[in-house]
Every structure is written in structure tokens, then in C-alpha cells.
Design an enzyme around this catalytic site. Structure first.
Site, PDB file in Angstrom:
ATOM      1  N   LYS A 141     -15.722  38.507  19.846  1.00  0.00           N
ATOM      2  CA  LYS A 141     -17.100  38.391  19.379  1.00  0.00           C
ATOM      3  C   LYS A 141     -17.198  37.324  18.292  1.00  0.00           C
ATOM      4  O   LYS A 141     -16.268  37.129  17.508  1.00  0.00           O
ATOM      5  CB  LYS A 141     -17.559  39.729  18.806  1.00  0.00           C
ATOM      6  N   GLU A 150     -20.520  34.070  26.556  1.00  0.00           N
ATOM      7  CA  GLU A 150     -21.584  35.036  26.823  1.00  0.00           C
ATOM      8  C   GLU A 150     -22.709  34.893  25.803  1.00  0.00           C
ATOM      9  O   GLU A 150     -22.457  34.795  24.601  1.00  0.00           O
ATOM     10  CB  GLU A 150     -20.960  36.434  26.747  1.00  0.00           C
ATOM     11  N   ASP A 177     -26.474  37.972  28.772  1.00  0.00           N
ATOM     12  CA  ASP A 177     -26.361  39.416  28.553  1.00  0.00           C
ATOM     13  C   ASP A 177     -27.701  39.946  28.035  1.00  0.00           C
ATOM     14  O   ASP A 177     -28.497  40.478  28.797  1.00  0.00           O
ATOM     15  CB  ASP A 177     -25.214  39.710  27.578  1.00  0.00           C
ATOM     16  N   ASP A 196     -18.093  35.998  23.185  1.00  0.00           N
ATOM     17  CA  ASP A 196     -19.476  36.487  23.179  1.00  0.00           C
ATOM     18  C   ASP A 196     -20.114  36.162  21.836  1.00  0.00           C
ATOM     19  O   ASP A 196     -19.701  36.688  20.802  1.00  0.00           O
ATOM     20  CB  ASP A 196     -19.488  38.005  23.416  1.00  0.00           C
ATOM     21  N   LYS A 207     -25.467  45.812  32.447  1.00  0.00           N
ATOM     22  CA  LYS A 207     -25.058  47.077  31.833  1.00  0.00           C
ATOM     23  C   LYS A 207     -26.004  48.159  32.317  1.00  0.00           C
ATOM     24  O   LYS A 207     -27.225  47.997  32.226  1.00  0.00           O
ATOM     25  CB  LYS A 207     -25.153  46.990  30.305  1.00  0.00           C
TER      26      LYS A 207
HETATM   27 MG    MG Z   1     -22.606  40.755  25.245  1.00  0.00          MG
END
Ligand code: MG
Length: 356
Positions: A162, A216, A241, A190, A265
Site C-alpha cells: 500500500k 491499483e 478498485d 495499491d 469485491k
Molecule cells: Mg484497493
């Protein structure tokens, strides 16, 4: 078969260690579990992982909509008429995607158990296992490297890092991780909307030697043009995302050729049914799909896994949310071995949830 009873209850699970992304630090999470009972003795289990930032819900809001809207709509209905029931709920639950996901999961669980088949086989059965990435939150460089080495030693083959707060430190961290873990571990990044297009393009150019697998959601969610600008300027795949919340978003992203990949998701799109519809749009547009997750219990991860295993173009999984949780009442709903996730071989989602 008729639905006789619904039980739903919240469970707060502490995280093994606090976890930071571009816009917040998380120390615990609350999921809402759902159990649907029928007059045939078959039961279905689901869970919702509400998240103010991503799904726009709170646990209280999920409990209220389950009680006030879902319960009266489902009671006395045939649980196998999944499309009929979900279509009826959809207009009331448009702002409650994780609550809808919990209902969708529980109905699919009943379907699988009634058919006597694990859900992934019922849905298409393309593969029987999938490699998952594990995520490292935003940490100082030394700790990031230490954690990456630890995960690689644990057998994970794919690590997602991240970032998105500071481009220079992100470049330094990801470069140091590559040097430390060697060339065989897949690295994903991400930014959680944290970059401008220029920062994202600089990040990708300056990490070329790292051979990142993908980046991402580099830019803010409401501005698909910014994502598109990054996609047209970098050589690695760009994945949406937060910009993908609905089936319609999938179509818009696909039609305008804004990204190369999408992260689906269950909690944000409303469950397996919509996830598979989004997957069809993605397949039509030649987009590759990753099934991702929130901070969710192993039961939610199992639902994501069954969905991911079903279809050929779902080639990536980022199903690690349960690994960070303590006191998960559905621990054991999926099996992890050498970086690969396996479903239970029992029918449905393969887990018997006990109501409190
Ligand atoms: Mg993400």
C-alpha cells in the site's frame, strides 16, 4: 422450500496489528453475520463487512436494513429463487452493498447445499485453487522490507504494498522490497487514490526495474479520466478498485477503455450475482479481473474465493482480509497452503456458522 427465520448479529474483531492505508489506520473491524433458516432444515450463512469509506455503510445501518427490510421481504419466500429475491431487494439496498452481499451469499450457500455441490463447481468450476496476494499497509521502509521477507518466508508468492501518501518514499520502499525478496515474488502496488496522474506516471517509470505486476487505483475514484490518463502513459496494467462500485461503473470503465483490470469485491458490488455480471462485462471488454476483499471474516473470503474459482478470466485474487483478524467466528472457512487458497469440499460455501 421456504425461508422461516433470519438471525443477524455483529461481531467486532481486533486486527492482529494496526494497518495503515492512504486515508486511514485500522485497528479493529465489525462484520455483521447472517443466518437464513428454511423449513427443509437447510441453512445459509453470509456476512457483511460494512466500511464507511468504501461501502458507505455502518454496522448499525446494516443491522437496521436487515431487520426492517430484508427480514420481511425474505420470510416465507423460496430461497432458491435468488434472482427474484435479490431483484426485489436491490432497489431498497442500493446504498447497502455489503448487507446485500450477505443476503446473496447466504442464498447461494442454500443453493449449493440443496444441490449437494461446493458453490465454485455450481458456478462454473474453472479452477480448484487460486494464488492470493497478501497486503502490507503503509509502514516505514525498514518495517516494510522486514514484513515482506516474513511473508515470503511464510510461502506467499504475491505481495501487495500500500502507498499513495508520498511518491518518493513509495518508490524507495517498493525498490527495497524487490531487492530483499528477490525476483520470484510478484509485487503489486495499491495507491488507494492517493496520487495525481503525474505522480502515478513518475512512480511507475521510476520503479521499472522492480517489474511491478500492476498498479491499483492510483488516482481519485470520482475521476475516471485521471485513471485513463495513467493507463495510457504507463507500461504496466492499471487496475480500478474504488472507481468500480456497481455493474454500471464496470460498463463505463470498459466502454471508455479507462483501465486494464478491475478489482471486484463482493462487499462493494453487493455479492456473487453482481460480481459475476461485472465479470461478464469485463470479459467482453478484455479486462482482467481480480477478486479482492475488505477486512472481512473467512466466510466472506470463502464467498469471494468460490466466485473467483468459477470463471476463467478471474485470474487474480487478493483474498487476505481474514488473515489479519483475531476472534473470527468463521475461522477455517478457507484453507491456505503455500500462498494458494483452497475452498472447503463441503456443499455451498462449506462452512456451518453458529448463531450466538
Ligand atoms: Mg484497493
Amino acid at each position: 422450500m421456504k425461508i422461516t427465520h433470519l438471525t443477524f448479529w455483529p461481531v467486532t474483531m481486533p486486527l492482529k496489528e494496526p494497518y495503515t492505508i492512504a486515508y486511514e489506520t485500522i485497528i479493529k473491524t465489525t462484520n455483521v453475520f447472517l443466518k437464513i433458516e428454511t423449513d427443509h432444515g437447510v441453512t445459509g450463512s453470509g456476512c457483511a463487512a460494512p466500511d464507511k469509506e468504501v461501502t458507505g455503510e455502518t454496522p448499525e445501518g446494516v443491522l437496521k436494513i436487515l431487520n426492517d427490510t430484508v427480514y420481511p421481504a425474505l420470510k416465507g419466500s423460496d430461497p432458491l429463487r435468488i434472482s427474484f429475491l435479490l431483484e426485489r431487494l436491490l432497489k431498497h439496498l442500493a446504498l447497502y452493498p455489503s448487507a446485500l452481499a450477505a443476503v446473496d451469499m447466504a442464498l447461494h450457500d442454500i443453493l449449493g447445499k440443496t444441490a449437494g455441490l461446493p458453490l465454485w463447481k455450481l458456478l462454473g468450476g474453472f479452477r480448484d485453487r487460486i494464488k492470493t496476494s497478501v497486503t502490507i499497509g503503509i509502514l516505514p521502509l525498514k518495517e516494510t522490507v522486514k514484513k515482506a521477507r516474513y511473508l515470503a518466508d511464510q510461502g506467499f508468492r504475491s505481495i501487495k504494498i500500500k502507498g499513495g501518501v508520498d511518491v518518493a518514499s513509495d518508490i524507495a520502499r517498493i525498490t527495497a522490497v524487490r531487492e530483499s525478496v528477490g525476483k520470484d515474488i510478484e509485487l503489486r502496488f495499491d495507491a488507494n487514490q492517493g496520487f495525481t496522474p503525474e505522480e502515478a506516471i513518475r512512480f511507475v517509470k521510476e520503479t521499472k526495474m522492480v517489474r511491478l505486476e500492476l498498479i491499483e487505483q492510483p488516482t481519485p475514484k470520482g475521476k475516471p479520466d485521471l485513471l485513463g490518463r495513467v493507463t495510457s502513459h504507463v507500461a504496466i496494467p492499471v487496475m480500478a478498485d474504488e472507481s468500480l462500485m456497481t455493474l454500471r461503473d464496470a460498463f463505463r470503465l470498459a466502454r471508455r477503455d479507462t483501465v486494464d483490470m478491475v478489482n471486484v469485491k463482493l462487499m462493494k458490488v453487493g455479492g456473487i450475482s453482481t460480481a459475476l455480471q461485472i465479470n461478464a462485462v469485463a470479459r467482453a471488454a478484455g479486462l482482467e479481473v481480480m477478486v479482492g476483499c475488505m477486512d472481512e471474516a473467512a466466510l466472506g473470503i470463502a464467498a469471494g474465493l468460490h466466485c473467483a474459482l468459477a470463471r476463467p478470466n478471474i485470474i487474480y485474487a487478493d483474498l487476505d482480509g481474514h488473515l489479519d483478524l483475531l476472534q473470527d467466528p468463521t475461522d477455517g472457512a478457507v484453507r491456505l497452503k503455500a500462498g494458494f487458497l483452497f475452498p472447503s469440499s463441503k456443499p455451498g460455501l462449506g462452512f456451518e456458522l453458529k448463531a450466538p
